[in-house]
Design a protein around this motif. Structure first.
Motif, PDB file in Angstrom:
ATOM      1  N   GLY A 129       0.808  -1.209   0.000  1.00  0.00           N
ATOM      2  CA  GLY A 129       0.000   0.000   0.000  1.00  0.00           C
ATOM      3  C   GLY A 129       0.842   1.260   0.000  1.00  0.00           C
ATOM      4  O   GLY A 129       0.504   2.255  -0.659  1.00  0.00           O
ATOM      5  N   TYR A 130       1.954   1.215   0.703  1.00  0.00           N
ATOM      6  CA  TYR A 130       2.855   2.369   0.739  1.00  0.00           C
ATOM      7  C   TYR A 130       3.472   2.615  -0.639  1.00  0.00           C
ATOM      8  O   TYR A 130       3.668   3.761  -1.061  1.00  0.00           O
ATOM      9  N   ILE A 131       3.784   1.537  -1.345  1.00  0.00           N
ATOM     10  CA  ILE A 131       4.322   1.674  -2.705  1.00  0.00           C
ATOM     11  C   ILE A 131       3.317   2.404  -3.595  1.00  0.00           C
ATOM     12  O   ILE A 131       3.677   3.332  -4.346  1.00  0.00           O
ATOM     13  N   TRP A 132       2.053   2.011  -3.502  1.00  0.00           N
ATOM     14  CA  TRP A 132       1.027   2.659  -4.335  1.00  0.00           C
ATOM     15  C   TRP A 132       0.886   4.126  -3.969  1.00  0.00           C
ATOM     16  O   TRP A 132       0.805   4.992  -4.852  1.00  0.00           O
ATOM     17  N   VAL A 133       0.846   4.424  -2.678  1.00  0.00           N
ATOM     18  CA  VAL A 133       0.678   5.814  -2.234  1.00  0.00           C
ATOM     19  C   VAL A 133       1.844   6.675  -2.694  1.00  0.00           C
ATOM     20  O   VAL A 133       1.660   7.790  -3.211  1.00  0.00           O
ATOM     21  N   ALA A 134       3.076   6.178  -2.505  1.00  0.00           N
ATOM     22  CA  ALA A 134       4.260   6.958  -2.884  1.00  0.00           C
ATOM     23  C   ALA A 134       4.306   7.200  -4.383  1.00  0.00           C
ATOM     24  O   ALA A 134       4.673   8.294  -4.837  1.00  0.00           O
ATOM     25  N   HIS A 166       1.661   7.077  -6.512  1.00  0.00           N
ATOM     26  CA  HIS A 166       0.478   7.810  -6.967  1.00  0.00           C
ATOM     27  C   HIS A 166       0.590   9.304  -6.684  1.00  0.00           C
ATOM     28  O   HIS A 166       0.310  10.133  -7.560  1.00  0.00           O
ATOM     29  N   TYR A 167       1.007   9.669  -5.486  1.00  0.00           N
ATOM     30  CA  TYR A 167       1.056  11.078  -5.099  1.00  0.00           C
ATOM     31  C   TYR A 167       2.390  11.739  -5.432  1.00  0.00           C
ATOM     32  O   TYR A 167       2.454  12.962  -5.522  1.00  0.00           O
TER      33      TYR A 167
END
Length: 301
Positions: free
Chosen positions: A98-103, A105-106
């Motif tokens: 999830g952290y990979i996606w957040v980093a 994406h934003y």
């Protein structure tokens, strides 16, 4: 005599369990040691956050880890045994993913609030694994061997963290150096507009951006971010306004590169946590804590 042999057989099995648990714990700290290292660099060097902001951002992880540790030992493990550790490893891996996606994406515009969910998930999974694993390793260790067992546990943890930091560092800095052009490409359109507004002739902008590209690459390839590469030093004839524009663009390009490199490096943490999950199946199905009074009675017998 029969009692002595029975205890010897039990001790041998317990030793094998502790050996497997130590290996799982080492892989566990390989993943977490690497995560803590690249996470700190990502926030302070990549996003240019202050140490205070980075530390406060870590609070959800710490709170969730404390909650997971307490619940795993007192509530979950007595009922579910090793399945708690396996679940914790998967939850931790899910938090990393999830952290990979957040980093990604934003990107550079990420805020501390947007990190709360993956950090909370990762921290809770961390707590589910770390506390009961310590209990499993040290439970039933004879009192005379308690010091050496504790020292071995600490050594395994430190070796795992050192190995994780080394592996994560290699992946992170290799990715930063090889992928620095992406950050430059992301900021180049806005950089052209800003240089035009600053009065830089169109014919000179290409050479300015070419030098900027070299500077960003040298910055990304440096393992020590403290020294300023020669390619990043301002020429005497560079107007101050242009230098400010290039500095701001460099920070944005660096943040872009770190966001991608951080996500890429964190995949190794996901893979390592899956390896921990598989290794946990070598542990006993049921995990029981032995009280000191029970151990003394067993020793006396």
């Amino acid at each position: 005599m029969l009692g002595v042999r029975a205890r010897a057989r039990a001790g041998a099995g317990c030793g094998l369990t502790r050996f497997g648990c130590l290996q799982s714990r080492r892989f566990f700290w390989v993943a977490l040691g690497g995560f803590f290292f690249v996470w700190t660099l990502y926030m302070q060097v990549g996003l240019d956050w202050t140490p205070l902001r980075a530390g406060l951002t870590a609070a959800p992880f710490a709170v969730a880890a404390a909650a997971g540790s307490g619940l795993s030992v007192q509530v979950f493990v007595p009922r579910a045994g090793r399945r708690v550790l396996a679940t914790g490893a998967l939850v931790n891996a899910a938090g990393f993913a999830g952290y990979i996606w957040v980093a990604t994406h934003y990107g550079p515009g990420i805020t501390s609030w947007q990190m709360i969910i993956p950090l909370t998930v990762s921290g809770f999974g961390f707590g589910l694994v770390v506390a009961p694993m310590v209990d499993l390793i040290l439970t039933d260790v004879p009192a005379p061997d308690a010091g050496s067992a504790s020292g071995t546990l600490s050594t395994v943890q430190q070796v795992g963290m050192a190995l994780g930091i080394a592996l994560a560092g290699i992946l992170l800095f290799t990715r930063l150096a090889g992928d620095s052009g992406r950050g430059v490409g992301a900021v180049t359109p806005a950089l052209h507009q800003q240089l035009t507004s600053a009065g830089v002739p169109t014919a000179d902008q290409d050479s300015v951006i070419a030098g900027f590209r070299v500077c960003v690459h040298d910055r990304s390839a440096a393992t020590d971010p403290t020294p300023i590469p020669d390619s990043c030093r301002a020429r005497p004839d560079t107007p101050p306004v242009v230098q400010r524009i290039l500095t701001a663009a460099g920070l944005q390009a660096n943040a872009q590169n770190f966001a991608r490199a951080f996500g890429y490096t964190l995949w190794y943490g996901v893979g390592t946590m899956i390896a921990v999950f598989l290794g946990i199946f070598g542990l006993p199905h049921r995990m029981r804590r032995t009280e000191p009074s029970e151990q003394l009675a067993s020793t006396a017998a």
